[in-house]
Scaffold this active site. Structure first.
Site, mmCIF file in Angstrom:
data_model
loop_
_atom_site.group_PDB
_atom_site.id
_atom_site.type_symbol
_atom_site.label_atom_id
_atom_site.label_comp_id
_atom_site.label_asym_id
_atom_site.label_seq_id
_atom_site.Cartn_x
_atom_site.Cartn_y
_atom_site.Cartn_z
ATOM 1 C CG ASP A 279 -1.833 1.283 1.305
ATOM 2 O OD1 ASP A 279 -2.033 1.649 0.315
ATOM 3 O OD2 ASP A 279 -2.062 1.452 2.437
ATOM 4 C CB SER B 78 37.484 22.417 -1.705
ATOM 5 O OG SER B 78 38.317 22.870 -0.911
#
Length: 631
Positions: free
Chosen positions: A110, A542
């Protein structure tokens, strides 16, 4: 008396044997919110007599307490087990239920109706043979109906039941039913759904579910249960396909036995059959098909076995043993359909783990060709993927893998993407085909190796990766390290973030996606320079750990050194050498690290420089001393 007991025992044995050898159908229910999915499953459990007396008593009591069905049993309560689901009256998770009839066993999922839980629906669909798509007869075909139908088609589910529910609320109007079926059939044709059976039902009252309904004399088709019992199961089809068995384990209990264990995903295998191991391409012949219960004369799709071969060949976990005359393809670059299942968006160029069968490899999305609006099927441009979005993408791996196109073999063409930092599953993908470039581009063997190039320079190649906030002092310290190494006769090169953006990366901006691509390119350049024997100094903000990890993974062990230039944001902002923080605070500079874009601090850097305590010259000297003294 003993005779009666024997007959009872024989009857029990016969029943157990019959039950064990029933076929198993896996199916899902899906549709928009409150279309009656949980009620339908509860009714199936009730009609198949799979509810115990205590469950029945609890259902009757709960139905009276909730009082939402006008005195009728509220079958949804059998399935919506989560407290949150009962409180909201909706399904928010995938609920699996088992039931059986005299003909067949069933596992039903379901799945949620809300768009935000599309990933849960994909999970339920990944193993299903059939989909029951519910439509509220009062509402007709909705946006979410189309979304789920597209996903059903995408996941390769071949059988669809269009269950037009709550027909009792439209007086069982044949005109209403026919209009819904015509609307849905047109869309189903556009997305390639061919086997669609429409059934008018009432989940609450049980009409046309287990038995035919007098309320719909105009409908002459099967009930839902009859169709579920009679529809062809994909396992029956898989047994006729080419043999495939991904190796999960090399079974070596002693020196006299070496076998390869796994589950047969498609086809059949017998002793004497010729096989090919992919991606290596080595061939051999099956000597035995071994199980815990003894050797088999034949194994078919769905069975878990150990194969022994007549030759001692190289074969390991993740390889695929296949029919020698019809092996899978091998490649390291593909076009795929990707379903993104994570809150954090997908960034092209970021490294992820890709798992296909038992094989785990590193992967990068190299290009998002277009996103798909699953409601209109429109193609949309995009640089990133958000939660529940679907796109056609190119993907690149760090090594070739064996595969079949998903439409041919779902087990061999379906994969998941895993976040390398959290190990969470973030995406599901379907392989279309190998990119031509993968066949046209090959590694060229070189006579001069990286070791010989480094030996000429009398040094060990290395990458020193300086990371930190803007204004932290990365470039200053990296430049000092570069000068000291040069004075010691070392061969170096310094890649600075601003300098590289003037050339190689001049086309990139500062969005998260562009930052990822910025670091990917620089990491590849740093690797090439290290291959030339150089000591490479990289000075970039970075900001993301994933990309710094990717850069590290490109290098050999002991050749990558992360240098965290740790400066508090307030201190870096006070310096503001380039005036960038002032612009960012004024809203003139978007996606600035530390202001409106995050910086993920290194967890275990090789060098940690606290610039509030250590002068740049001292930091540079310590780094050089440690590096030169390294073996």
């Amino acid at each position: 008396m003993a005779h009666v007991s024997q007959l009872i025992a024989e009857d029990i044995d016969a029943y157990l044997h019959q039950h064990q050898h029933k076929s198993l159908l896996r199916f899902i229910t899906c549709g928009s919110v409150d279309d009656g999915k949980s009620t339908l499953i509860g009714r199936l459990l009730y009609d198949s007599k799979m509810i115990f007396e205590d469950q029945m008593a609890a259902l009757e009591a709960d139905s009276k307490k909730v009082g939402t069905q006008g005195g009728e049993l509220d079958f949804a309560l059998l399935v919506d087990g989560l407290a949150a689901e009962r409180e909201q009256g909706i399904t928010i998770d995938v609920a699996y239920r088992f039931f059986s009839t005299d003909k067949r066993k069933f596992i039903v999922a379901d799945t949620p109706g809300h768009e935000q839980y599309t990933r849960n629906m994909v999970t339920g669909a990944s193993t299903a043979d059939l989909a029951v798509i519910l439509i509220d007869a009062r509402k007709g075909v909705l946006t979410q109906t189309r979304r789920h139908s597209y996903l059903v088609s995408l996941m390769g589910i071949r059988h669809v039941v269009l269950a037009v529910n709550k027909m009792d609320l439209v007086d069982w109007s044949k005109d209403v039913f026919d209009a819904i079926v015509a609307d849905y059939t047109e869309f189903a044709h556009r997305i390639g759904l061919k086997d669609v059976l429409a059934i008018p039902i009432s989940g609450l009252k049980g009409d046309n579910i287990a038995g035919t309904s007098d309320a719909s004399p105009w409908y002459s088709g099967p009930t839902l249960m009859q169709h579920l019992e009679d529809v062809e199961i994909d396992e029956e089809r898989r047994a006729t396909e080419a043999f495939r068995m991904p190796v999960q384990w090399v079974n070596r209990p002693n020196l006299n036995f070496r076998g390869f264990s796994g589950q047969v995903r498609s086809g059949r295998i017998r002793p004497g059959d010729r096989i090919r191991v992919t991606p290596s391409g080595v061939t051999s012949v099956v000597a035995r098909v071994v199980t815990q219960a003894g050797d088999l004369t034949e194994a078919v799709a769905g069975q878990s076995v150990t194969l022994t071969l007549t030759d001692e060949i190289d074969c390991s976990r993740g390889d695929v043993i296949a029919d020698a005359s019809d092996p899978p393809e091998c490649s390291d670059q593909f076009e795929t359909t990707l379903i993104w299942m994570a809150e954090d968006h997908l960034l092209p160029g970021r490294p992820y783990w890709l798992k296909i069968g038992a094989k785990l490899v590193s992967a990068q999305i190299t290009d998002i060709k277009y996103k798909i609006n699953v409601n209109t099927l429109e193609h949309l441009a995009g640089k990133v993927l958000e939660l529940n979005e679907i796109a056609i993408c190119n993907i690149s791996l760090d090594q070739p893998i064996a595969f079949d196109a998903y439409e041919r073999n779902q087990d061999m063409g379906g994969f998941i993407l895993i976040d390398r930092m959290t190990n969470a599953t973030v995406g599901a993908g379907l392989i279309h085909f190998a990119l031509r470039r993968a066949q046209n581009v090959h590694w060229q063997a070189l006579d001069i190796t990286r070791e010989s190039r480094a030996a000429l320079k009398a040094q060990h190649p290395a990458v020193l990766w300086f990371t930190g906030l803007s204004g932290a002092g990365k470039s200053t310290i990296a430049n000092l390290v570069d000068k000291k190494l040069s004075s010691l006769g070392r061969h170096t090169v310094l890649l600075d973030g601003d300098n590289v953006r003037h050339g190689l990366n001049r086309d990139l901006g500062f969005t998260d996606a562009d930052r990822v691509e910025n670091i990917r390119r620089v990491a590849e350049v740093a690797k090439l320079m290290a291959d030339a024997g150089l000591i490479v100094l990289v000075s970039f903000i970075s900001p993301f750990r994933a990309e710094r990890r990717m850069a590290r993974d490109l290098m050999n062990d002991g050749e990558f050194f992360e240098v965290f230039i740790d400066t508090p944001l307030a201190e870096a902002e006070k310096r503001d050498v380039k005036g960038l923080y002032r612009k960012a605070r004024a809203g003139q500079l978007k996606n600035f690290t530390g202001v409106d874009s995050p910086y993920e601090t290194p967890e275990t850097p090789e060098f940690h420089v606290d610039t509030t305590k250590t002068a740049p010259a001292d930091a540079a000297a310590a780094i050089v001393d440690a590096l030169v003294g390294a073996p």
